[in-house]
Design a protein around this motif. Structure first.
Motif, PDB file in Angstrom:
ATOM      1  N   ASP B  28       0.860  -1.183   0.000  1.00 46.89           N
ATOM      2  CA  ASP B  28       0.000   0.000   0.000  1.00 46.89           C
ATOM      3  C   ASP B  28       0.902   1.241   0.000  1.00 46.89           C
ATOM      4  OD1 ASP B  28      -2.497   1.469   0.398  1.00 46.89           O
ATOM      5  OD2 ASP B  28      -1.700   1.889   2.389  1.00 46.89           O
ATOM      6  N   GLU B  30       0.360   4.458   0.461  1.00 44.02           N
ATOM      7  CA  GLU B  30       0.123   5.448   1.510  1.00 44.02           C
ATOM      8  C   GLU B  30       0.775   5.072   2.835  1.00 44.02           C
ATOM      9  OE1 GLU B  30      -1.504   8.287   1.245  1.00 44.02           O
ATOM     10  OE2 GLU B  30      -1.541   8.784   3.384  1.00 44.02           O
ATOM     11  N   SER B  31       0.566   3.833   3.252  1.00 42.73           N
ATOM     12  CA  SER B  31       1.041   3.427   4.581  1.00 42.73           C
ATOM     13  C   SER B  31       2.324   2.610   4.537  1.00 42.73           C
ATOM     14  CB  SER B  31      -0.047   2.600   5.271  1.00 42.73           C
ATOM     15  OG  SER B  31      -0.269   1.407   4.553  1.00 42.73           O
ATOM     16  N   GLY B  32       2.658   2.041   3.400  1.00 39.31           N
ATOM     17  CA  GLY B  32       3.824   1.161   3.321  1.00 39.31           C
ATOM     18  C   GLY B  32       3.553  -0.224   3.869  1.00 39.31           C
ATOM     19  N   LYS B  58       6.684   7.538  -2.930  1.00 35.07           N
ATOM     20  CA  LYS B  58       6.077   8.843  -2.600  1.00 35.07           C
ATOM     21  C   LYS B  58       7.010   9.995  -2.991  1.00 35.07           C
ATOM     22  CE  LYS B  58       4.565   7.217   1.513  1.00 35.07           C
ATOM     23  NZ  LYS B  58       4.075   7.169   2.878  1.00 35.07           N
ATOM     24  N   THR B  93      -2.613   3.377  -5.844  1.00 39.73           N
ATOM     25  CA  THR B  93      -2.462   3.182  -4.393  1.00 39.73           C
ATOM     26  C   THR B  93      -1.645   1.954  -4.016  1.00 39.73           C
ATOM     27  OG1 THR B  93      -4.531   1.948  -4.303  1.00 39.73           O
ATOM     28  CG2 THR B  93      -4.663   4.313  -3.860  1.00 39.73           C
ATOM     29  N   THR B  94      -1.292   1.123  -4.973  1.00 44.91           N
ATOM     30  CA  THR B  94      -0.526  -0.081  -4.629  1.00 44.91           C
ATOM     31  C   THR B  94       0.612  -0.306  -5.624  1.00 44.91           C
ATOM     32  OG1 THR B  94      -2.021  -1.478  -5.910  1.00 44.91           O
ATOM     33  CG2 THR B  94      -2.459  -1.330  -3.550  1.00 44.91           C
TER      34      THR B  94
END
Lengths: 475, 122
Positions: B28, B30-32, B58, B93-94
């Motif tokens: 993911d 956004e969160s890693g 990012k 997103t992935t």
């Protein structure tokens, strides 16, 4: 409760799993634990019902250069324990609402519950807390269609994420979790921008600390819980102040066994900051969420040191007699619980029991490894039954572990004055029964793979292979 | 998004097509956090590698924004002394993060195998 822990370069977030009773909250958290290879702590459970919470920690991912440390907590679903639920929800950075969608009445009950949850989280913070509705039990034949669930949730939840899951087999659990982390990070970003993200160590950083915090939360007497008496004793026990725990610096001479190693064990255990709490049978237990367990029975309280010392001698003899069977790092110690009151404590460093060792093989090693572990566990249990004959040690998947010389007893030792538990003469049937229950409760998703592995284990079959194969097919 | 079990199975398929496959994860951005992974080496900390590589993705997006590049990030190829790392965007997103042994494979093989199976991860 999000906090920036600069000492550990981590942002700490709390993900709370909410939902009605029996919706699958605990099952979801346990499935997540298997997926992330983490252990779930459940401080109190009666007849499969969570009384306090389930707790799991996971550190993974990065946010603005900080590690993301997740505290994953599930709430008790029973209405009588609503105060505990509210207290936990009030600390959430994101809520995963586990909805039972197996039929229409269950959906209606879940919708009522989710609205209640929304009121609680709205009241507790001005910055909105993200919510994901995890529609669970999607594998059941009468499962309500997704559109119908959406319609039942109504306009208030029109923009709420809806994920689908089968918690028992782990389907949809990890995706929902990662989505929840994302939502929590959105909230943290907003808190950072406002300059409102607190810095420091989290006030609650372990299952034990959370348990201590929840002990102060009043609950109503139970009306719907099956094992009401057990819950009542938990509730009433909260009134009694906890006893002082043993301290290696002030243990009197002759007050600890074994005399030298015991002090080292006690020093190590007490340096983790153990917190004692009352458990249903009136005993005190400490060490939740740590690798230590300290236990003091209600039957081992004395008004004089000499009386406690005599009991210590009996306990020490019982330990010494079973030394070959026990896991290492144990001690028995007399401690002054309050002025003029002495308690005997048994302290054990936990090593994984067979149950944890088997369940941890689920991922990523596959069915063959899992089957091999079941066979080895069955053999160890069989050995333990033979070795523990005539003792008070009860061999189960939760008390026996893998030691350097085979089976070893890893749990707290039963008191030397306790009645020996009745033992089934048919060891094979007993082992098979335990394994069947484990497969049904923790490994149901792997059953088909296990059956295949059992079929392929032909070349190196042992009597225990047959026992495990029968346990797999019996369920 | 596929379920975790499907992701692991898909990586097994990819692993079979890449000699020297070490590990791979669907991550993911956004969160890693990893959504599913497969590793053949116990000493390869895939969760940590995924997290730090998400920072790299990012940062790359940030660079693209700074340069006003009106395009998308497709993949990132990294060659280490003894390993090849591929970051392949699956969706905004992935991404897939994959590591392989450089002595046993090459970038082309890795890229082809991942691209061929990309649909399994969407």
């Amino acid at each position: 409760m999000a906090i920036l822990d600069l000492e550990h370069n981590a942002v700490v977030i709390r993900i709370v799993y909410d939902g009605p009773a029996r919706a699958g909250k605990t099952t979801s958290v346990r499935a997540l634990g298997r997926s992330l290879l983490r252990v779930v702590d459940t401080p109190e459970e009666v007849a499969g019902r969570t009384l306090f919470f389930d707790w799991m920690e996971y550190t993974g991912g990065l946010f603005e250069g900080h590690q993301i440390r997740c505290q994953i907590v599930s709430v008790p679903g029973q209405p009588d324990l609503g105060a505990r639920r509210r207290a936990l929800l009030a600390t959430a950075d994101v809520v995963v609402f586990v909805a039972d969608t197996s039929d229409r009445p269950s959906v209606a009950r879940s919708v009522e519950h989710v609205r209640e949850m929304q009121e609680i989280i709205r009241a507790s913070d001005d910055l909105p807390v993200g919510v994901i509705v995890q529609a669970n039990k999607r594998d059941l034949p009468g499962a309500v269609p997704r559109d119908e669930i959406r319609a039942a949730l109504g306009d208030d939840f029109a923009r709420t994420a809806l994920t689908e899951s089968v918690a028992e087999s782990g389907v949809g659990i990890r995706e929902t979790f990662v989505f929840a982390v994302r939502l929590a990070l959105d909230r943290i970003r907003e808190l950072m921008e406002r300059g409102e993200l607190p810095r420091g160590r989290p006030a609650v950083d372990s299952a034990e600390q959370l348990l201590a915090a929840l002990d102060d939360v009043p609950v109503q007497m139970p009306s719907q819980l099956g094992a009401a008496e057990d819950l009542a004793s938990v509730v009433l026990a909260a009134a009694e102040p906890p006893p002082r725990l043993p301290d290696s610096r002030v243990v009197p001479s002759g007050g600890i066994w074994p005399p030298v190693e015991g002090r080292i064990v006690l020093h190590e255990a007490s340096s983790t900051g153990l917190i004692a709490r009352r458990i249903p049978d009136g005993d005190w237990l400490a060490g939740m969420g740590t690798v230590w367990r300290a236990h003091s029975s209600a039957a081992t309280v004395f008004d004089q040191f000499d009386g406690a010392r005599q009991a210590l001698v009996v306990w020490a003899r019982a330990h010494a007699a079973h030394a070959e069977l026990l896991s290492p790092s144990r001690c028995v110690v007399v401690a002054e619980a309050a002025p003029g009151i002495w308690r005997l404590w048994q302290i054990v460093k936990l090593t994984p029991p067979l149950r944890a060792w088997i369940v941890n093989a689920v991922e990523p090693d596959g069915a063959d490894e899992l089957f091999a572990r079941l066979v080895e566990a069955a053999a160890l249990l069989g050995d333990a039954h033979a070795q523990y004959a005539g003792t008070r040690l009860q061999p189960t998947l939760d008390t026996v572990g893998r030691g350097p010389r085979g089976a070893q007893f890893v749990a707290l030792m039963p008191g030397p004055f306790s009645e020996p538990a009745p033992r089934s003469p048919d060891v094979v049937a007993q082992v098979r029964r335990e394994l069947s229950q484990l497969i049904a409760s923790e490994l149901s998703a792997q059953r088909a793979d296990l059956a295949r592995a059992a079929g392929q284990a032909g070349a190196q079959r042992s009597p225990w292979t047959e026992v495990v194969a029968t346990a797999v097919s019996a369920w | 998004m596929p379920a975790e079990k499907q992701i692991v199975e898909s990586f097994e398929k990819v692993a079979a097509e890449i000699p020297g496959f070490i590990a791979a994860a669907l991550v993911d951005v956004e969160s890693g956090m990893t959504l599913g992974m497969k590793s053949l080496r116990a000493d390869f900390d895939l969760a940590a590698a995924s997290a730090y590589n998400s920072e790299m993705v990012k940062q790359k997006h940030k660079i693209m924004r700074a340069l006003s590049l009106k395009t998308t990030l497709e993949d990132m190829l990294i060659t280490l002394g003894d390993q090849i790392h591929l970051i392949k965007m699956v969706s905004p997103t992935t991404f897939i993060y994959l590591a392989a042994d450089r002595a046993s494979t090459n970038l082309a093989i890795v890229r082809v195998a991942v691209n061929k199976n990309l649909a399994l991860f969407t």
